[in-house]
Design a protein around this motif. Structure first.
Motif, PDB file in Angstrom:
ATOM      1  N   LYS A   1       2.343   1.701  -3.473  1.00 41.19           N
ATOM      2  CA  LYS A   1       1.316   2.170  -4.406  1.00 41.19           C
ATOM      3  C   LYS A   1       1.018   3.645  -4.168  1.00 41.19           C
ATOM      4  CE  LYS A   1      -3.478   1.447  -5.695  1.00 41.19           C
ATOM      5  NZ  LYS A   1      -4.756   0.892  -5.281  1.00 41.19           N
ATOM      6  N   THR A   2       0.907   4.038  -2.914  1.00 40.75           N
ATOM      7  CA  THR A   2       0.625   5.434  -2.582  1.00 40.75           C
ATOM      8  C   THR A   2       1.776   6.343  -2.992  1.00 40.75           C
ATOM      9  OG1 THR A   2      -0.731   4.694  -0.728  1.00 40.75           O
ATOM     10  CG2 THR A   2      -0.031   6.991  -0.722  1.00 40.75           C
ATOM     11  N   GLN A   3       3.005   5.891  -2.809  1.00 39.53           N
ATOM     12  CA  GLN A   3       4.151   6.694  -3.225  1.00 39.53           C
ATOM     13  C   GLN A   3       4.176   6.866  -4.742  1.00 39.53           C
ATOM     14  OE1 GLN A   3       7.359   4.527  -1.373  1.00 39.53           O
ATOM     15  NE2 GLN A   3       7.352   5.863   0.431  1.00 39.53           N
ATOM     16  N   LYS A   4       3.794   5.827  -5.481  1.00 38.26           N
ATOM     17  CA  LYS A   4       3.724   5.941  -6.943  1.00 38.26           C
ATOM     18  C   LYS A   4       2.639   6.943  -7.351  1.00 38.26           C
ATOM     19  CE  LYS A   4       5.523   1.405  -8.179  1.00 38.26           C
ATOM     20  NZ  LYS A   4       5.246   0.086  -8.758  1.00 38.26           N
ATOM     21  N   GLU A   5       1.501   6.895  -6.654  1.00 37.89           N
ATOM     22  CA  GLU A   5       0.426   7.849  -6.947  1.00 37.89           C
ATOM     23  C   GLU A   5       0.872   9.275  -6.647  1.00 37.89           C
ATOM     24  OE1 GLU A   5      -3.637   7.248  -5.677  1.00 37.89           O
ATOM     25  OE2 GLU A   5      -3.250   5.096  -5.509  1.00 37.89           O
ATOM     26  N   ILE A   6       1.564   9.462  -5.537  1.00 36.62           N
ATOM     27  CA  ILE A   6       2.051  10.796  -5.184  1.00 36.62           C
ATOM     28  C   ILE A   6       3.015  11.302  -6.235  1.00 36.62           C
ATOM     29  CG2 ILE A   6       3.508  12.049  -3.541  1.00 36.62           C
ATOM     30  CD1 ILE A   6       2.219  10.321  -1.327  1.00 36.62           C
TER      31      ILE A   6
ATOM     32  N   TYR B   1       3.140  10.420  -9.375  1.00 30.96           N
ATOM     33  CA  TYR B   1       2.386  10.705 -10.598  1.00 30.96           C
ATOM     34  C   TYR B   1       1.717  12.073 -10.506  1.00 30.96           C
ATOM     35  CZ  TYR B   1      -1.551  10.715 -13.820  1.00 30.96           C
ATOM     36  OH  TYR B   1      -2.469  11.082 -14.770  1.00 30.96           O
ATOM     37  N   TRP B   2       1.051  12.334  -9.376  1.00 33.12           N
ATOM     38  CA  TRP B   2       0.320  13.590  -9.249  1.00 33.12           C
ATOM     39  C   TRP B   2       1.259  14.790  -9.125  1.00 33.12           C
ATOM     40  CZ3 TRP B   2      -4.212  13.843 -11.099  1.00 33.12           C
ATOM     41  CH2 TRP B   2      -5.061  12.748 -11.051  1.00 33.12           C
TER      42      TRP B   2
ATOM     43  N   LYS C   1       2.282  15.407 -12.678  1.00 35.00           N
ATOM     44  CA  LYS C   1       1.159  15.996 -13.403  1.00 35.00           C
ATOM     45  C   LYS C   1       0.969  17.453 -12.998  1.00 35.00           C
ATOM     46  CE  LYS C   1      -3.429  15.059 -15.005  1.00 35.00           C
ATOM     47  NZ  LYS C   1      -3.217  15.762 -16.248  1.00 35.00           N
TER      48      LYS C   1
ATOM     49  N   ARG D   1       0.835  -1.208   0.000  1.00 35.37           N
ATOM     50  CA  ARG D   1       0.000   0.000   0.000  1.00 35.37           C
ATOM     51  C   ARG D   1       0.867   1.255   0.000  1.00 35.37           C
ATOM     52  NH1 ARG D   1      -4.711  -1.224   4.476  1.00 35.37           N
ATOM     53  NH2 ARG D   1      -5.714  -2.945   3.373  1.00 35.37           N
TER      54      ARG D   1
END
Length: 87
Positions: free
Chosen positions: A44-49, A51-52, A55, A41
């Motif tokens: 996954k959260t670090q990858k989302e951070i 990405y955002w 972006k 988890r």
């Protein structure tokens, strides 16, 4: 203490020790699985951070472009708000 009573005590101690060992191994396995789930988890959260954040930086560049005077003037020409001032 009779020999039969001693056997019963040794058997009870062996059963208790085995039960304790099984319970502790079960708790250890549960903890390892839980740690792995939380690690996944976190990853996954670090990858989302990431990405955002990327972006956001990209969109800030786009915002700078859309707020520039050249772009606004070009869009005004396209929409007919500014007439061509050719001589």
């Amino acid at each position: 203490m009779t020999e039969e009573k001693l056997r019963k005590i040794i058997t009870a101690v062996a059963v208790a020790a085995t039960t304790l060992l099984v319970v502790l191994v079960g708790v250890l396995i549960y903890q390892i699985v839980t740690i792995n789930v939380y690690d996944d988890r976190i990853e996954k959260t670090q990858k989302e951070i990431a990405y955002w954040e990327e972006k956001n930086l990209s969109d800030e560049g786009d915002l700078d472009h859309y707020l520039s005077d050249e772009y606004l003037q070009w869009e005004a020409f396209k929409l007919g708000f500014i007439k061509d001032q050719g001589k």
